[in-house]
Design a protein around this motif. Structure first.
Motif, PDB file in Angstrom:
ATOM      1  N   SER A  73       7.094   6.527  -0.650  1.00  0.00           N
ATOM      2  CA  SER A  73       5.665   6.569  -0.208  1.00  0.00           C
ATOM      3  C   SER A  73       4.899   7.876  -0.807  1.00  0.00           C
ATOM      4  CB  SER A  73       5.809   7.187   1.646  1.00  0.00           C
ATOM      5  OG  SER A  73       4.718   7.482   2.041  1.00  0.00           O
ATOM      6  N   THR A 101      10.825  -2.178   0.113  1.00  0.00           N
ATOM      7  CA  THR A 101      11.271  -2.543   1.653  1.00  0.00           C
ATOM      8  C   THR A 101      10.186  -3.474   2.109  1.00  0.00           C
ATOM      9  OG1 THR A 101       9.899  -0.704   2.074  1.00  0.00           O
ATOM     10  CG2 THR A 101      12.478  -0.406   1.740  1.00  0.00           C
ATOM     11  N   LYS A 102       9.002  -3.658   1.746  1.00  0.00           N
ATOM     12  CA  LYS A 102       8.033  -4.309   2.370  1.00  0.00           C
ATOM     13  C   LYS A 102       7.011  -5.295   1.369  1.00  0.00           C
ATOM     14  CE  LYS A 102       4.962  -4.550   6.269  1.00  0.00           C
ATOM     15  NZ  LYS A 102       4.378  -4.165   7.393  1.00  0.00           N
ATOM     16  N   TYR A 103       6.093  -4.435   0.727  1.00  0.00           N
ATOM     17  CA  TYR A 103       5.313  -5.003  -0.109  1.00  0.00           C
ATOM     18  C   TYR A 103       5.630  -4.312  -1.694  1.00  0.00           C
ATOM     19  CZ  TYR A 103       3.118  -6.643   4.166  1.00  0.00           C
ATOM     20  OH  TYR A 103       2.927  -7.101   5.112  1.00  0.00           O
ATOM     21  N   ASP A 106       5.323  -0.792  -2.897  1.00  0.00           N
ATOM     22  CA  ASP A 106       6.227   0.228  -2.711  1.00  0.00           C
ATOM     23  C   ASP A 106       6.882   0.792  -3.966  1.00  0.00           C
ATOM     24  OD1 ASP A 106       6.698  -0.219   0.233  1.00  0.00           O
ATOM     25  OD2 ASP A 106       8.374  -1.327   0.196  1.00  0.00           O
ATOM     26  N   CYS A 130      -0.816  -6.791  -4.991  1.00  0.00           N
ATOM     27  CA  CYS A 130      -0.569  -6.933  -3.493  1.00  0.00           C
ATOM     28  C   CYS A 130      -1.775  -7.571  -2.936  1.00  0.00           C
ATOM     29  CB  CYS A 130      -0.649  -5.770  -2.828  1.00  0.00           C
ATOM     30  SG  CYS A 130       0.839  -4.914  -3.495  1.00  0.00           S
ATOM     31  N   GLY A 143       0.286  -7.740   2.125  1.00  0.00           N
ATOM     32  CA  GLY A 143       1.131  -8.777   1.442  1.00  0.00           C
ATOM     33  C   GLY A 143       1.310  -8.449   0.123  1.00  0.00           C
ATOM     34  N   THR A 144       2.322  -9.348  -0.503  1.00  0.00           N
ATOM     35  CA  THR A 144       2.440  -9.077  -1.933  1.00  0.00           C
ATOM     36  C   THR A 144       2.016 -10.562  -2.684  1.00  0.00           C
ATOM     37  OG1 THR A 144       4.573  -7.962  -1.886  1.00  0.00           O
ATOM     38  CG2 THR A 144       4.061  -8.984  -3.910  1.00  0.00           C
TER      39      THR A 144
END
Length: 179
Positions: A73, A101-103, A106, A130, A143-144
């Motif tokens: 982050s 972890t998500k998109y 990160d 993204c 999203g990616t």
């Protein structure tokens, strides 16, 4: 190099790891005999970040951030602290079993720490890798992109090694127990 017996050029090495595995790192270093030959240290993420904020983390030839996703982050105190201390480190290696972890965004903070000049802008990176939506409150990553692969496009910085290629893991064994 962190290969036991092949780190004569390592100089001073700081390993920053989650608190739960700092003892494992220390045990490994002891088994390699590294504490006797070089300046090696192991610190937890939180203590190292606090020391970096205070300016007491010091200079290191090599810093290894284990579980680098803990610094993903760009608004976190950890990331800001390590960005401040980065100029005092020679080389920086990031280790992570799962750096995203998500998109894909990160990865930006992690890559920015490694090479700030190549990854200067979070939003440029996010728009490249993204799906970004405009909202009344500003842009938001949702999203990616499927047509871009951040790992492949930055393969000069990233080494991907699968667990099955490194250690001999037995097949899963399932057992049914009637209750």
């Amino acid at each position: 190099s962190l290969v036991p017996g092949d780190s004569d050029d390592a100089g001073s090495v700081l390993i920053i790891a989650p608190t739960s595995i700092t003892e494992n790192w220390q045990r490994e270093l002891d088994s390699w005999g590294k504490k006797n030959h070089h300046e090696w240290a192991v610190e937890s993420w939180d203590r190292a970040a606090r020391m970096a904020r205070e300016g007491t983390l010091g200079e290191w030839d090599l810093v290894i951030l284990d579980e680098s996703v803990m610094g993903k982050s760009r608004s976190s105190q950890r990331y800001k602290s390590f960005t401040k201390a980065r100029s005092q480190w020679g080389r920086l290696w990031l280790l992570s079993g799962n750096p995203v972890t998500k998109y894909a965004d990160d990865l930006w903070a992690q890559l920015h720490l490694v090479w700030p000049k190549a990854f200067p802008s979070y939003w440029r990176f996010a728009r490249r890798y993204c799906v970004v939506e405009e909202t009344p409150w500003g842009d938001k990553v949702v999203g990616t992109r499927r047509n871009r692969n951040v790992m492949e496009e930055n393969d000069d910085l990233v080494i991907v090694v699968n667990q099955r290629d490194v250690i001999d893991v037995p097949e899963f064994v399932f057992e049914t127990v009637d209750c």
